[in-house]
Design a protein around this motif. Structure first.
Motif, mmCIF file in Angstrom:
data_model
loop_
_atom_site.group_PDB
_atom_site.id
_atom_site.type_symbol
_atom_site.label_atom_id
_atom_site.label_comp_id
_atom_site.label_asym_id
_atom_site.label_seq_id
_atom_site.Cartn_x
_atom_site.Cartn_y
_atom_site.Cartn_z
ATOM 1 N N LEU A 55 0.833 -1.206 0.000
ATOM 2 C CA LEU A 55 0.000 0.000 0.000
ATOM 3 C C LEU A 55 0.867 1.255 0.000
ATOM 4 N N LEU A 56 1.957 1.247 0.777
ATOM 5 C CA LEU A 56 2.841 2.419 0.803
ATOM 6 C C LEU A 56 3.463 2.664 -0.572
ATOM 7 N N PHE A 57 3.913 1.581 -1.223
ATOM 8 C CA PHE A 57 4.485 1.754 -2.564
ATOM 9 C C PHE A 57 3.415 2.215 -3.556
ATOM 10 N N LEU A 58 2.188 1.724 -3.397
ATOM 11 C CA LEU A 58 1.105 2.147 -4.291
ATOM 12 C C LEU A 58 0.785 3.629 -4.096
ATOM 13 N N VAL A 59 0.754 4.072 -2.843
ATOM 14 C CA VAL A 59 0.517 5.498 -2.571
ATOM 15 C C VAL A 59 1.627 6.345 -3.192
ATOM 16 N N SER A 60 2.856 5.840 -3.141
ATOM 17 C CA SER A 60 3.959 6.565 -3.769
ATOM 18 C C SER A 60 3.726 6.737 -5.265
ATOM 19 N N MET A 61 3.264 5.662 -5.913
ATOM 20 C CA MET A 61 2.985 5.769 -7.354
ATOM 21 C C MET A 61 1.899 6.796 -7.634
ATOM 22 N N SER A 89 1.622 29.793 -3.292
ATOM 23 C CA SER A 89 1.446 29.328 -4.667
ATOM 24 C C SER A 89 0.835 27.926 -4.664
ATOM 25 N N ALA A 90 -0.273 27.784 -5.372
ATOM 26 C CA ALA A 90 -0.933 26.476 -5.436
ATOM 27 C C ALA A 90 -0.029 25.443 -6.115
ATOM 28 N N LEU A 91 0.703 25.874 -7.139
ATOM 29 C CA LEU A 91 1.567 24.938 -7.857
ATOM 30 C C LEU A 91 2.707 24.454 -6.963
ATOM 31 N N ASN A 92 3.367 25.385 -6.276
ATOM 32 C CA ASN A 92 4.471 24.985 -5.410
ATOM 33 C C ASN A 92 3.994 24.060 -4.290
ATOM 34 N N PHE A 93 2.830 24.373 -3.718
ATOM 35 C CA PHE A 93 2.301 23.542 -2.638
ATOM 36 C C PHE A 93 1.996 22.134 -3.143
ATOM 37 N N ALA A 94 1.345 22.051 -4.310
ATOM 38 C CA ALA A 94 0.980 20.734 -4.849
ATOM 39 C C ALA A 94 2.222 19.917 -5.202
ATOM 40 N N THR A 98 3.070 16.387 -3.167
ATOM 41 C CA THR A 98 3.041 15.114 -3.890
ATOM 42 C C THR A 98 4.425 14.470 -3.963
ATOM 43 N N LEU A 99 5.450 15.259 -4.217
ATOM 44 C CA LEU A 99 6.793 14.693 -4.271
ATOM 45 C C LEU A 99 7.245 14.207 -2.892
ATOM 46 N N GLY A 100 6.892 14.972 -1.854
ATOM 47 C CA GLY A 100 7.230 14.547 -0.500
ATOM 48 C C GLY A 100 6.559 13.237 -0.134
ATOM 49 N N VAL A 101 5.277 13.107 -0.458
ATOM 50 C CA VAL A 101 4.551 11.867 -0.162
ATOM 51 C C VAL A 101 5.151 10.694 -0.938
#
Length: 360
Positions: A55-61, A89-94, A98-101
């Protein structure tokens, strides 16, 4: 400490005066006995741990896909309010989320896999010479094969497949960022809004503080005034702060107006481009593009506050000190029928710092 490790009591009758000690008080206690984990003895617990890792790897994908979707779909100028961060900035936050997760889930999945499913039996190894003999190398290879077999990498296909998927998708985040390297600016950096000006359709110089067109008498000798383009065919209201591309446009259009006694102007071409001693130079430093705002009226020197590049505005804005490589471009100005200062063409040279596609 046990009584066995304590010195033997002094025997006064013997009269020797020395205490006897245990044979080796610092003996290696060795490794504690191995205790199997729940996942080692309960197959259901092992299956549950396997699903958690997958599940963790799937969330990463999914987070990586979200990163790419955010990069493509969210406007870089969009601002949102997020408590407690405020307006960001909405773009920077997104992109950051997502990259952090994506990276966190890969790391957390690997750690959880190692702690619950991989072998945790500790094996002591004696120190040996740096150069390994054939027997040692064979032993290392055998240990590697044993470790690989115990990790369950081949047997637990769900973990293997999801991990490979997440590891394969994460690099796409970096590939997407390469998009910012293009497309090439082409002629965008060569042109400014002043290029629309012609003799038949001049563009007025507007004071950046009052938003009013200026006349030569508004600029006294020794003063420094900043200006921007007035109404034109593409901007009927002139350049306004409410324009969506205001920051991009003013970074090239900003003018610095000074007035010098005509006899004090050393460069004849510069004098001809001005009007009765009023000279219009680009406000953007030719080093790294900082706005110039410091002017010394006695010497007619303009100083860039970022890296101290200094320009002589009485001599065609020639560089007399600092890292700037080009003089400040000058705009040809005159007056219209109503007596207002106008530009009848663009800069002869690109404004701001050098760039790869610079034509000159």
């Amino acid at each position: 400490m046990s009584d066995d490790k304590l010195p033997v009591a002094h025997d006064a009758a013997e009269g020797h005066g020395e205490a006897a000690v245990a044979e080796n008080p610092f003996a290696d206690p060795g490794l504690p006995p191995h205790e199997p984990r729940r996942t080692d003895i309960d197959e259901r617990a092992a299956k549950r741990a396997e699903r958690q890792v997958s599940l963790l790897f799937l969330v990463s994908m999914l987070a990586t896909v979200g990163f790419i979707a955010s990069y493509v779909s969210i406007d870089s100028d969009k601002i949102v309010y997020i408590f407690p961060l405020g307006h960001i900035s909405a773009l920077n936050f997104a992109l950051g989320m997502t990259l952090g997760v994506a990276l966190f889930c890969i790391g957390a999945g690997a750690v959880h896999w190692a702690r619950t499913l991989m072998s945790d039996v500790e094996l002591p190894a004696e120190r040996h010479a740096i150069e390994a003999d054939d027997e040692t190398r064979a032993d290392v290879i055998q240990q590697f094969k044993t470790g690989a077999a115990e990790s369950g990498f081949g047997r637990r296909k769900m973990i293997r497949n999801t991990m490979i998927g997440s590891m394969a998708l994460v690099p796409l985040s970096g590939v997407m960022l390469l998009r910012d390297l293009g497309p090439l600016p082409e002629k965008k950096l060569d042109r400014t809004d002043w290029n629309e000006a012609t003799s038949d359709a001049p563009i007025r110089l507007v004071n950046m503080n009052t938003n009013e067109p200026m006349k030569p008498e508004d600029i006294v000798v020794g003063s420094l005034t900043f200006a921007k383009p007035g109404p034109s065919a593409s901007r009927p209201a002139g350049l306004q702060e409410s324009d969506e591309d205001f920051q991009e446009a003013i970074a090239k259009d900003a003018l610095m107006l000074i007035r010098i006694q005509p006899n004090d102007i050393k460069d004849a071409d510069s004098r001809d481009l001005g009007f009765e001693g009023v000279l219009a130079y680009s406000k953007i430093c030719t080093h790294v593009g900082c706005p110039i705002s410091l002017y010394e009226q006695q010497t007619h020197h303009a100083l860039c506050p970022c890296h101290q590049s200094t320009f002589d505005l009485s001599d065609g804005a020639r560089v007399i000190f600092g890292p700037a490589g080009h003089p400040l471009p000058q705009l040809k100005i005159t007056t219209d029928a109503s007596g207002y200062l106008v530009a009848t063409g663009g800069f002869k040279h690109p404004v701001g710092p050098s760039f790869w596609e610079r034509s000159e």
